[in-house]
Scaffold this motif. Structure first.
Motif, short mmCIF file in Angstrom:
data_model
loop_
_atom_site.label_atom_id
_atom_site.label_comp_id
_atom_site.label_asym_id
_atom_site.label_seq_id
_atom_site.Cartn_x
_atom_site.Cartn_y
_atom_site.Cartn_z
N SER A 192 0.72 -1.21 0.19
CA SER A 192 -0.16 0.08 0.17
C SER A 192 1.03 0.86 0.66
CB SER A 192 -1.02 -0.17 1.48
OG SER A 192 -1.57 1.21 1.05
N ASN A 193 0.21 1.77 0.95
CA ASN A 193 1.39 3.65 0.92
C ASN A 193 2.20 3.70 2.71
OD1 ASN A 193 -0.96 3.64 2.32
ND2 ASN A 193 -1.11 6.04 1.66
N HIS A 194 2.37 2.32 3.08
CA HIS A 194 2.60 2.35 3.86
C HIS A 194 4.73 2.81 3.63
CE1 HIS A 194 0.08 0.08 5.83
NE2 HIS A 194 -0.45 -0.59 4.92
N PHE A 195 4.56 3.11 5.49
CA PHE A 195 6.12 3.46 5.54
C PHE A 195 7.25 2.56 4.33
CE2 PHE A 195 10.26 5.74 7.93
CZ PHE A 195 9.94 7.06 6.45
N PHE A 196 8.37 3.12 4.36
CA PHE A 196 9.67 2.04 4.15
C PHE A 196 10.22 0.84 5.04
CE2 PHE A 196 14.57 1.46 2.66
CZ PHE A 196 13.98 0.98 2.19
N ASP A 197 9.65 1.58 5.75
CA ASP A 197 10.37 -0.32 6.96
C ASP A 197 9.24 -0.74 7.03
OD1 ASP A 197 12.97 1.54 7.89
OD2 ASP A 197 12.09 2.58 9.95
N LYS A 198 8.69 -0.34 7.26
CA LYS A 198 6.79 -1.33 6.97
C LYS A 198 7.33 -2.30 5.62
CE LYS A 198 1.87 -2.08 8.80
NZ LYS A 198 1.25 -0.81 9.12
N LYS A 199 6.96 -1.13 4.74
CA LYS A 199 7.24 -2.48 3.67
C LYS A 199 8.71 -3.46 3.13
CE LYS A 199 5.12 1.04 0.65
NZ LYS A 199 6.02 1.89 -1.04
N VAL A 200 8.87 -2.75 4.06
CA VAL A 200 10.70 -3.72 3.96
C VAL A 200 10.70 -5.13 4.53
CG1 VAL A 200 12.75 -4.25 3.87
CG2 VAL A 200 12.56 -2.03 3.05
N SER A 201 10.37 -4.96 6.09
CA SER A 201 10.08 -5.61 6.59
C SER A 201 8.91 -6.85 6.23
CB SER A 201 9.73 -5.59 8.17
OG SER A 201 8.92 -4.67 8.06
N GLN A 202 7.81 -6.04 5.47
CA GLN A 202 6.51 -6.82 5.89
C GLN A 202 6.00 -7.74 4.38
OE1 GLN A 202 3.12 -5.22 7.41
NE2 GLN A 202 3.87 -5.14 9.48
N VAL A 203 6.99 -7.38 3.06
CA VAL A 203 6.61 -7.10 1.56
C VAL A 203 7.77 -7.75 1.06
CG1 VAL A 203 5.28 -6.17 -0.21
CG2 VAL A 203 4.45 -5.28 2.55
N TYR A 204 8.80 -6.73 0.79
CA TYR A 204 10.07 -6.64 0.51
C TYR A 204 11.12 -7.84 0.64
CZ TYR A 204 9.24 -2.26 -0.72
OH TYR A 204 8.15 -0.65 -1.44
N SER A 205 11.18 -8.10 1.97
CA SER A 205 12.24 -9.33 2.23
C SER A 205 11.73 -10.74 2.16
CB SER A 205 12.28 -9.34 3.85
OG SER A 205 10.14 -9.18 4.77
N ILE A 206 9.79 -10.98 1.89
CA ILE A 206 9.23 -12.04 1.59
C ILE A 206 9.50 -12.53 -0.45
CG2 ILE A 206 8.94 -12.16 3.06
CD1 ILE A 206 6.01 -12.16 2.98
#
Length: 567
Positions: free
Chosen positions: A513-527
């Protein structure tokens, strides 16, 4: 006898001879508004000055053989307007005392009979307009006097006739100045008579005439460049039935493809470059004989096969030697909306000695277009001229596909690796389809370089989506972060930069979505299994998403892009 005749004619040809045009009683009165009259004037000035020919549409008449009467089915507005324009010029000649040129203009809008006294009006309008029109157009007086007098009696549709007269008088007086008024005006008149063109469709049977009228005007449609050329080549043909069948079969085969586009690409490939607006004019000046028509229609039939395959590379894989690389290059040209190479590819498919030679041609075209248009954003004009004028002409002259020559010529516009990487490092791609394609190519290159083998089935699904790392609609946390940077981050300047874009499968994209970078990395990009997205969590230098991070990532992509689209 054919059902109808269809011939291109200039205004000069329309307004000469021993015949008259008559509007049937049941037709509407003159109806052009100020917008239509002004647009007509603007088009006349622009086209006659810059192009030399202005097509004003088809006109349909009922005309019995050996009679001097043409009943107007479609065209009264345009014919009446042209007559008014000529009448204004005549009245200006009358005002400045040039009786010879006044008479010449007047003769154009009158029937030219066998006897000098036979000078009846050439155009008869419907009952509501005819008397006013004849007084306005065929009565000779100084324009200012005429306008003043006619304002007193103009009602209904006649006001629009007078409006056309007033508009043309006002505009003409602006463009003729000084002592050489006569010379300027006669040049303008000659340009109009020569440059205004129609397709004159004459039919003996009134019912057929109205069928043609309804077909031409269905949903407001007008004849396209392809329609004009078709009418023209049929008129020039030595065998009407054969030419008609060949033309119809070719364009039926092309299906939904735009016929005017195909004609332009054919002409650029086979005859020479010309501006889009001048295509009909060029064909008309070049195709002189029945033999020319036969050669043209035969070549169109052949080239339509290549053109349709260019528009549908995957569907017509057999045409492209069942070669995956060729198909991929051609698909990429479609994604990039690259039409400039089409004439070269039409010609190249015929001239190439083998599959490898053609494959290299397609690769060069793809890399060249990506570098010059997608990233460099070079104007289309120079690219079209270089390919369709210079390169295609050299190929035709040598009757040979010379790849060294082609690369040398394309190199005149194509940026070097250094220039390309510099431009790519700051490039913005607002078209999501193109941006997704670019990122897919970069991702595949990285996988191959890392010896990871083919991209997994999960990653190559067509529904992969574009992800804006700094989102298009930042949340509150993003906005605070952007404001604190020095200088502050301006979203619109970076949101579509390639370095700020990545790929995600739809479920992950929705989650990010439009979440902040840290949250995107930990919850989405990493997987994610997509390399360029996974790297955002693996690379420790991306501890925050600022201008420095975007620049770093985009610089890396630029070096990869110069290898993918090598030239």
């Amino acid at each position: 006898m054919p059902l109808f005749t269809s011939l291109p004619k200039s205004a000069n040809e329309l307004f000469q001879g021993d015949f008259i045009y008559k509007v049937p009683k049941n037709q509407r009165e003159y109806s052009w508004t100020s917008d239509q009259i002004n647009q007509f004037w603007v088009d006349i000035v622009e086209y006659t000055k810059n192009i030399g020919e202005y097509f004003i549409g088809p006109m349909v008449f009922v005309h019995k053989e050996k009679e001097d009467l043409y009943t107007i089915v479609d065209g009264q507005q345009r014919l009446a307007t042209i007559a008014i324009l000529i009448a204004v010029i005549r009245d200006i000649f009358h005002e400045i005392g040039d009786d010879g040129l006044k008479t010449r203009c007047d003769q154009k809008i009158r029937k030219q009979g066998l006897r000098p006294s036979d000078d009846t009006p050439r155009i008869e309008l419907s009952q509501r307009n005819d008397q006013f029109f004849k007084k306005l157009v065929y009565g000779i007086d100084k324009p200012i006097v005429k306008i003043k007098d006619f304002r007193k009696i103009a009602i209904g549709g006649n006001k629009k006739l007078l409006l056309a007269y007033e508009t043309f008088h006002y505009e003409i007086t602006k463009i003729i100045k000084g002592k050489k008024k006569n010379q300027e005006l006669i040049i303008f008149l000659d340009n109009i008579l020569k440059s205004l063109n129609v397709i004159n469709i004459s039919v003996e049977d009134e019912e057929i005439a109205f069928q043609i009228f309804e077909t031409l005007n269905e949903r407001g449609a007008r004849l396209t460049a392809a329609d004009l050329v078709k009418n023209f080549v049929l008129a020039r043909s030595g065998n009407l039935d054969t030419t008609y069948d060949s033309w119809e079969n070719t364009f039926r085969f092309l299906g939904d493809a735009n016929p005017s586009d195909f004609l332009r690409y054919y002409w650029w490939a086979r005859k020479g470059y010309c501006e889009k607006k001048k295509l009909y004019h060029e064909i008309r000046n070049t195709i002189k004989t029945a033999s020319d028509v036969e050669q043209m229609t035969n070549q169109l039939s052949v080239d339509s096969i290549t053109y349709k395959a260019l528009l549908n590379p995957k569907v017509r894989r057999n045409f492209w030697f069942n070669d995956d690389q060729i198909v991929d290059y051609l698909e990429e040209l479609l994604i990039l909306r690259a039409d400039a190479p089409i004439p070269l590819l039409i010609l190249g498919m015929e001239m190439a000695n083998n599959k490898s030679e053609f494959k290299e041609l397609v690769r060069l075209c793809t890399s060249f277009f990506f570098r010059t248009k997608t990233i460099e954003d070079e104007h289309a004009g120079p690219i079209n001229e270089l390919i369709s004028k210079t390169i295609c002409e050299k190929i035709r002259n040598k009757n040979k596909l010379d790849l060294n020559m082609i690369k040398k010529q394309l190199g005149k516009l194509c940026p070097s690796n250094g220039e390309f990487e510099t431009k790519f490092s700051s490039a913005v791609i607002g078209d999501s389809r193109i941006a997704t394609h670019v990122l897919r190519k970069i991702n595949d290159y990285k996988r191959n370089q890392n010896s990871k083998g083919p991209t997994s089935e999960l990653e190559v699904k067509k529904n992969v989506e574009l992800e804006h790392i700094l989102p298009q609609e930042p949340d509150t946390e993003w906005k605070k972060f952007m404001k604190k940077q020095n200088p502050p981050i301006i979203k619109d300047e970076i949101v579509d930069r390639i370095g700020n874009l990545t790929l995600l499968l739809p479920p992950y994209n929705k989650q990010a979505s439009n979440h902040f970078f840290d949250k995107k990395v930990s919850q989405v990009y990493s997987i994610s299994e997509i390399d360029i997205t996974k790297d955002l969590s693996n690379n420790t230098e991306y501890h925050q998403w600022d201008i420095s991070s975007i620049n770093k990532r985009q610089n890396e992509f630029a070096k990869i892009a110069s290898k993918i689209w090598a030239f």
